[in-house]
Design a protein around this motif. Sequence first.
Motif, PDB file in Angstrom:
ATOM      1  N   ALA A   1      -5.048   7.952  -2.496  1.00  0.00           N
ATOM      2  CA  ALA A   1      -3.695   8.022  -1.922  1.00  0.00           C
ATOM      3  C   ALA A   1      -3.277   6.682  -1.333  1.00  0.00           C
ATOM      4  O   ALA A   1      -2.124   6.259  -1.480  1.00  0.00           O
ATOM      5  CB  ALA A   1      -3.638   9.113  -0.862  1.00  0.00           C
ATOM      6  N   LEU A   2      -4.194   5.990  -0.668  1.00  0.00           N
ATOM      7  CA  LEU A   2      -3.859   4.687  -0.088  1.00  0.00           C
ATOM      8  C   LEU A   2      -3.573   3.675  -1.192  1.00  0.00           C
ATOM      9  O   LEU A   2      -2.612   2.902  -1.094  1.00  0.00           O
ATOM     10  CB  LEU A   2      -4.999   4.196   0.797  1.00  0.00           C
ATOM     11  CG  LEU A   2      -4.766   2.846   1.490  1.00  0.00           C
ATOM     12  CD1 LEU A   2      -3.553   2.902   2.413  1.00  0.00           C
ATOM     13  CD2 LEU A   2      -6.010   2.425   2.281  1.00  0.00           C
ATOM     14  N   ALA A   3      -4.391   3.671  -2.241  1.00  0.00           N
ATOM     15  CA  ALA A   3      -4.149   2.755  -3.356  1.00  0.00           C
ATOM     16  C   ALA A   3      -2.782   3.008  -3.982  1.00  0.00           C
ATOM     17  O   ALA A   3      -2.035   2.070  -4.300  1.00  0.00           O
ATOM     18  CB  ALA A   3      -5.254   2.904  -4.404  1.00  0.00           C
ATOM     19  N   GLU A   4      -2.437   4.272  -4.131  1.00  0.00           N
ATOM     20  CA  GLU A   4      -1.121   4.604  -4.696  1.00  0.00           C
ATOM     21  C   GLU A   4      -0.002   4.179  -3.758  1.00  0.00           C
ATOM     22  O   GLU A   4       1.041   3.666  -4.200  1.00  0.00           O
ATOM     23  CB  GLU A   4      -1.050   6.101  -4.980  1.00  0.00           C
ATOM     24  CG  GLU A   4      -1.963   6.536  -6.128  1.00  0.00           C
ATOM     25  CD  GLU A   4      -2.023   8.039  -6.294  1.00  0.00           C
ATOM     26  OE1 GLU A   4      -2.434   8.497  -7.379  1.00  0.00           O
ATOM     27  OE2 GLU A   4      -1.667   8.768  -5.334  1.00  0.00           O
ATOM     28  N   ALA A   5      -0.210   4.360  -2.461  1.00  0.00           N
ATOM     29  CA  ALA A   5       0.829   4.040  -1.480  1.00  0.00           C
ATOM     30  C   ALA A   5       1.142   2.549  -1.440  1.00  0.00           C
ATOM     31  O   ALA A   5       2.266   2.161  -1.090  1.00  0.00           O
ATOM     32  CB  ALA A   5       0.418   4.520  -0.094  1.00  0.00           C
ATOM     33  N   VAL A   6       0.163   1.707  -1.776  1.00  0.00           N
ATOM     34  CA  VAL A   6       0.384   0.260  -1.702  1.00  0.00           C
ATOM     35  C   VAL A   6       0.607  -0.354  -3.092  1.00  0.00           C
ATOM     36  O   VAL A   6       0.481  -1.552  -3.286  1.00  0.00           O
ATOM     37  CB  VAL A   6      -0.785  -0.447  -0.986  1.00  0.00           C
ATOM     38  CG1 VAL A   6      -0.883   0.054   0.456  1.00  0.00           C
ATOM     39  CG2 VAL A   6      -2.103  -0.272  -1.716  1.00  0.00           C
ATOM     40  N   GLY A   7       0.945   0.491  -4.064  1.00  0.00           N
ATOM     41  CA  GLY A   7       1.376  -0.016  -5.364  1.00  0.00           C
ATOM     42  C   GLY A   7       0.292  -0.244  -6.388  1.00  0.00           C
ATOM     43  O   GLY A   7       0.536  -0.896  -7.417  1.00  0.00           O
ATOM     44  N   LEU A   8      -0.906   0.321  -6.167  1.00  0.00           N
ATOM     45  CA  LEU A   8      -1.999   0.113  -7.122  1.00  0.00           C
ATOM     46  C   LEU A   8      -2.283   1.362  -7.964  1.00  0.00           C
ATOM     47  O   LEU A   8      -3.287   1.403  -8.683  1.00  0.00           O
ATOM     48  CB  LEU A   8      -3.285  -0.292  -6.383  1.00  0.00           C
ATOM     49  CG  LEU A   8      -3.227  -1.599  -5.597  1.00  0.00           C
ATOM     50  CD1 LEU A   8      -4.576  -1.872  -4.943  1.00  0.00           C
ATOM     51  CD2 LEU A   8      -2.824  -2.760  -6.492  1.00  0.00           C
ATOM     52  N   GLY A   9      -1.410   2.336  -7.892  1.00  0.00           N
ATOM     53  CA  GLY A   9      -1.649   3.584  -8.612  1.00  0.00           C
ATOM     54  C   GLY A   9      -1.820   3.406 -10.102  1.00  0.00           C
ATOM     55  O   GLY A   9      -2.657   4.066 -10.728  1.00  0.00           O
TER      56      GLY A   9
END
Length: 487
Positions: free
Chosen positions: A77-85
């Motif tokens: 979820a954190l990776a997705e939230a910062v644009g790495l999804g």
Amino acid sequence: MQRSQQRAETPPGHVVVIGGGIAGLAAAHRLVATGLRVTLLEATDRLGGKLMTGEIAGVQVDLGAESMLARRPEAVALAEAVGLGDRLQPPATATASLWTRDALRPMPKGHVMGVPGDPAVLGEVLSPEGLARIAEERDLTPTPVGDDVAVGAYVADRLGREVVDRLVEPLLGGVYAGDAYRISMRAAVPQLFEAVKEGGPLLDGVRRIQERAAARQQTGPVFQGIAGGIGTLPAAVGDAVRAQGGEILTETPVLGLTRTETGWAVRTDTRTITADGIVLATPAWSAGTLLAAESPAASAELSGVEYASMALVTLAFRRTDIEAYEALSGRSGFLVPPVDGHTIKASTFSSNKWQWVADAAPDLFVLRTSVGRYGEEDHLHREDEELVAVSLRDLAAATGLTARPVDTEVTRWIGGLPQYPVGHLTRVARIRDEVAKLPALRVCGAVYDGVGIPACIASAHRAADEIASEIIATPTLVRGTGSEAGQ
């Protein structure tokens, strides 16, 4: 109307996060989303802690943690939230092996951290004597677990030492770089601890865990990586924190914490920063030092936490030089039981495991080994060339590989992993109880709730949420403006 204007003009609370590893960054990211002012202070010249990328033969690779558990939501979820999804990737292969009894043997399936539900899966790993010992478990009297018990000691008592030495030990060692005979079952394998507390044979407890997992019908990969390396996550989180108005200062060691009438004074090597709240996201020894004056009891508990150190040896070979070595094909790597007496404790075949590594360097084969366990850290004092040499020696013995690498990189992680001995969670509870007596201060990181990336992030979110709630619910705390003195 006047009340509305008064609320709008009240300065937001200011929280200082100390420590720029993934826990500190996750805490800062969570806090800025609440509208609080955030300043993150990191003593070194980079963010990320044990998440770090580097280069080998011109290819960017992870030189620290390389994957994150995907069955927990926090890290993904954190990776997705910062644009790495869109860069999240499961392993291209997860076919791991054990290098034991002088051969690479398939990693058994159907176990919980090395403890089998069906002994038949261990046929290639254990000796006939080891398998016969497992069969004796149903005739044994119950083994009490009390409030906690060491994983290795309990499993050895029930199933024999061979299960521990050849399977539990390398698996737990891969996570904690620790000693299975010391590691807390309650902290490291909580589902197994709850199962054995229910009573009955250990094998039955493992089967119950497996049945419950099957009933949840979890799908998707167990682990995820990030194209370009897990080590790219800290910079992305840092950028997101800054984009929301947070301040991040590297090369800014914190020398002391002092309570004030309105909050906290944070003393760095160049100035003093006032804060309404503090999140301590540092290793135990650092947190203990900073809390020595304000919470001697918490400081004493933190000083008792031990750490293991290790080194990662990353090697790059020409593919044309390693094509003859079938043992390198189709595997993600192998684990090494300490009982077999080898130096390396594991090897990851990065070019097999991660498609992005293979795509970035199609003419190269990148792998890495790890050296060093708790209590066995003399190897880390060797020169880089020696660590490369012993890694190549063990790789040759395990796989037949005799090719010479075109590039090497040795990364030492001194004090890299906190140890979770029996009673660790009780220690953590005592630390948190003492810290809670201080106004608007919380701790987070690998010491408290697990050493994996999702666990560190969850620990950070807990700390951030508690700090935000306390500051927002206590207007008298929201007085600081982040002013600095002593410049």
